[in-house]
Motif scaffolding. Structure first.
Motif, mmCIF file in Angstrom:
data_model
loop_
_atom_site.group_PDB
_atom_site.id
_atom_site.type_symbol
_atom_site.label_atom_id
_atom_site.label_comp_id
_atom_site.label_asym_id
_atom_site.label_seq_id
_atom_site.Cartn_x
_atom_site.Cartn_y
_atom_site.Cartn_z
ATOM 1 N N ARG A 65 5.319 145.836 36.040
ATOM 2 C CA ARG A 65 6.292 145.161 35.160
ATOM 3 C C ARG A 65 7.069 146.175 34.323
ATOM 4 N N ALA A 66 6.387 147.175 33.812
ATOM 5 C CA ALA A 66 7.061 148.214 33.025
ATOM 6 C C ALA A 66 8.050 148.982 33.898
ATOM 7 N N PHE A 67 7.645 149.287 35.122
ATOM 8 C CA PHE A 67 8.508 149.987 36.077
ATOM 9 C C PHE A 67 9.777 149.172 36.348
ATOM 10 N N LEU A 68 9.621 147.883 36.580
ATOM 11 C CA LEU A 68 10.772 147.029 36.877
ATOM 12 C C LEU A 68 11.657 146.811 35.649
ATOM 13 N N ALA A 69 11.069 146.834 34.470
ATOM 14 C CA ALA A 69 11.840 146.625 33.238
ATOM 15 C C ALA A 69 12.895 147.704 33.035
ATOM 16 N N TYR A 70 12.689 148.891 33.592
ATOM 17 C CA TYR A 70 13.684 149.956 33.496
ATOM 18 C C TYR A 70 14.970 149.611 34.247
ATOM 19 N N HIS A 71 14.943 148.580 35.063
ATOM 20 C CA HIS A 71 16.094 148.213 35.880
ATOM 21 C C HIS A 71 16.822 146.979 35.348
ATOM 22 N N VAL A 72 16.461 146.523 34.147
ATOM 23 C CA VAL A 72 17.060 145.315 33.579
ATOM 24 C C VAL A 72 17.597 145.616 32.183
ATOM 25 N N VAL A 73 18.815 145.158 31.926
ATOM 26 C CA VAL A 73 19.449 145.318 30.625
ATOM 27 C C VAL A 73 19.873 143.938 30.146
ATOM 28 N N LYS A 74 19.571 143.651 28.901
ATOM 29 C CA LYS A 74 19.961 142.374 28.326
ATOM 30 C C LYS A 74 21.477 142.310 28.195
ATOM 31 N N GLY A 75 22.053 141.200 28.570
ATOM 32 C CA GLY A 75 23.492 141.011 28.511
ATOM 33 C C GLY A 75 24.121 141.155 29.887
ATOM 34 N N ARG A 76 25.324 140.673 29.991
ATOM 35 C CA ARG A 76 26.047 140.760 31.259
ATOM 36 C C ARG A 76 27.005 141.937 31.209
ATOM 37 N N LEU A 77 26.820 142.880 32.128
ATOM 38 C CA LEU A 77 27.689 144.043 32.207
ATOM 39 C C LEU A 77 28.469 144.010 33.509
ATOM 40 N N THR A 78 29.709 144.417 33.433
ATOM 41 C CA THR A 78 30.535 144.528 34.623
ATOM 42 C C THR A 78 30.702 146.002 34.950
ATOM 43 N N THR A 79 31.146 146.298 36.148
ATOM 44 C CA THR A 79 31.281 147.692 36.570
ATOM 45 C C THR A 79 32.237 148.483 35.681
#
Length: 83
Positions: A65-79
């Motif tokens: 779970r900690a490993f996967l959390a590095y790949h998620v950011v709160k909020g919607r980001l566009t390129t």
């Protein structure tokens, strides 16, 4: 949502397997905006096979779970918002 789109992506089978093992796939369809930087199977191929197997062990769930959390950011980001 991630829970619906990821299973259809042939390039993200490893990520899908890890999300299922972590129990986070069920939460991926929840409310709230977030951005997922989804590594492809090619990216996961750099991970040693022994490490990948260990992440799938039930005893490794907190580490996974900690490993996967590095790949998620709160909020919607566009390129165009990424640098």
């Amino acid at each position: 949502t991630l829970a619906r789109s990821l299973p259809q992506s042939p390039e993200h089978t490893t990520l899908l397997r890890l999300l299922r093992a972590s129990g986070l796939l069920d939460k991926a369809g929840g409310a709230g905006a977030y951005t997922v930087f989804a590594p492809t199977d090619a990216a996961f191929s750099a991970l040693a096979e022994a490490d990948a197997r260990e992440l799938l062990l039930p005893s490794s769930k907190p580490r996974l779970r900690a490993f996967l959390a590095y790949h998620v950011v709160k909020g919607r980001l566009t390129t165009d918002q990424l640098t």
